[in-house]
Design an enzyme around this catalytic site. Structure first.
Site, mmCIF file in Angstrom:
data_model
loop_
_atom_site.group_PDB
_atom_site.id
_atom_site.type_symbol
_atom_site.label_atom_id
_atom_site.label_comp_id
_atom_site.label_asym_id
_atom_site.label_seq_id
_atom_site.Cartn_x
_atom_site.Cartn_y
_atom_site.Cartn_z
ATOM 1 N N SER A 65 0.904 -1.386 -0.056
ATOM 2 C CA SER A 65 0.065 0.057 -0.065
ATOM 3 C C SER A 65 0.960 1.155 -0.065
ATOM 4 C CB SER A 65 -0.793 0.123 1.346
ATOM 5 O OG SER A 65 -1.386 1.367 1.370
ATOM 6 N N TYR A 124 -1.222 -1.550 10.469
ATOM 7 C CA TYR A 124 -1.363 -1.915 8.932
ATOM 8 C C TYR A 124 -0.294 -0.977 8.289
ATOM 9 C CZ TYR A 124 -3.323 -1.848 4.428
ATOM 10 O OH TYR A 124 -3.460 -1.752 3.057
#
Length: 258
Positions: free
Chosen positions: A137, A149
């Site tokens: 990401s 995350y």
């Protein structure tokens, strides 16, 4: 001649489904890995009907050691492509999150990527051909973007870049894709409200898949689909990390998620 095989984790929606459809269209047989058996079967039926190839359904929970082992065993038999797409984020703050959920996130986002890549590489190297695509990401490239995350995706980026050097000359390529905001189920599943995000920051699944595979074909190790995210990632490398954290927390929804 036998058709090449692509394994895609987390293919039942979003980017995973996009990669599965693209590889099926390109003449690959598929192995689809997810814990949602019904959605796996539905996608497999769609791909068989549309493209006529063989589609193997492999139900597995990548947060579970036995699930990861089952997929690793299939990979060790030899495949041409592995797309490590499965992953998830959570809402709320780190200090209020369920520790078991945080561990599951780490196991899916990091441990599975490591173990499945390790399982796939020996046969690929022996064959002198293969591709591993790890889905990270843009959050893994920016400081101050959540906590667990972002950290998990930063690990995936670093892991991929490190392995790319070691694999040079083997005929096997490894690549990491760092998408920004994509119209998928990701944020809804994580319980994150994205209603106020400017429209220009959103990308479509097929555009991300096409851009990333074009980068893979060119041998790019790190793929950042979208001009807006290329610019953002480039800008973030030029400014102090403290300023990057401030900007992310001010404009990038840096709070309220792990």
């Amino acid at each position: 001649m036998s058709r090449p095989v692509a394994v895609v984790t987390g293919p039942t929606s979003g980017l995973g489904a996009g990669y599965a459809r693209r590889y099926a269209a390109d003449g690959y047989d598929l192995v689809l890995v997810s814990r949602d058996v019904q959605r796996l079967e539905d996608l497999a039926a769609e791909l068989r009907g549309t493209h006529g190839g063989d589609v193997e359904v492999l139900p597995a929970d990548l947060a579970d050691a036995q699930g990861r082992a089952a997929v690793a065993e299939r990979l060790s038999a030899g495949v041409r492509v592995l797309v490590n797409n499965a992953g998830f984020g959570t809402s709320g703050e780190f200090w209020t999150a369920d520790p078991a959920l945080l561990q599951s996130q780490l196991d899916v986002n990091v441990t599975a990527v490591m173990q499945l890549t390790r399982a796939a590489l020996p046969a690929m190297i022996d064959a002198g051909a293969g591709t591993v695509i790890n889905i990270a990401s843009v959050a893994g490239l920016l400081s101050g973007r959540g906590s667990t995350y972002s950290a998990s995706k930063a690990w995936v980026v670093s892991f991929t870049e490190g392995l790319a050097g070691g694999l040079h000359g083997t005929g096997v390529g490894i690549h990491v894709v760092c998408p920004g905001y994509v119209h998928t189920e990701f944020h809804e599943r994580a319980g994150i409200d994205m209603g106020t995000l400017p429209s220009f920051l959103w990308m479509e699944v097929d555009d991300v898949v096409a851009a990333s595979l074009a980068d893979v074909a060119r041998g790019e190790v790190v793929s950042i689909p979208g001009l807006q995210y290329k610019a953002l990632a480039g800008f973030s490398r030029l400014i102090p990390r403290g300023l990057s954290r401030t900007l992310t927390n001010t404009f990038g929804r840096g709070r309220g998620r792990t």
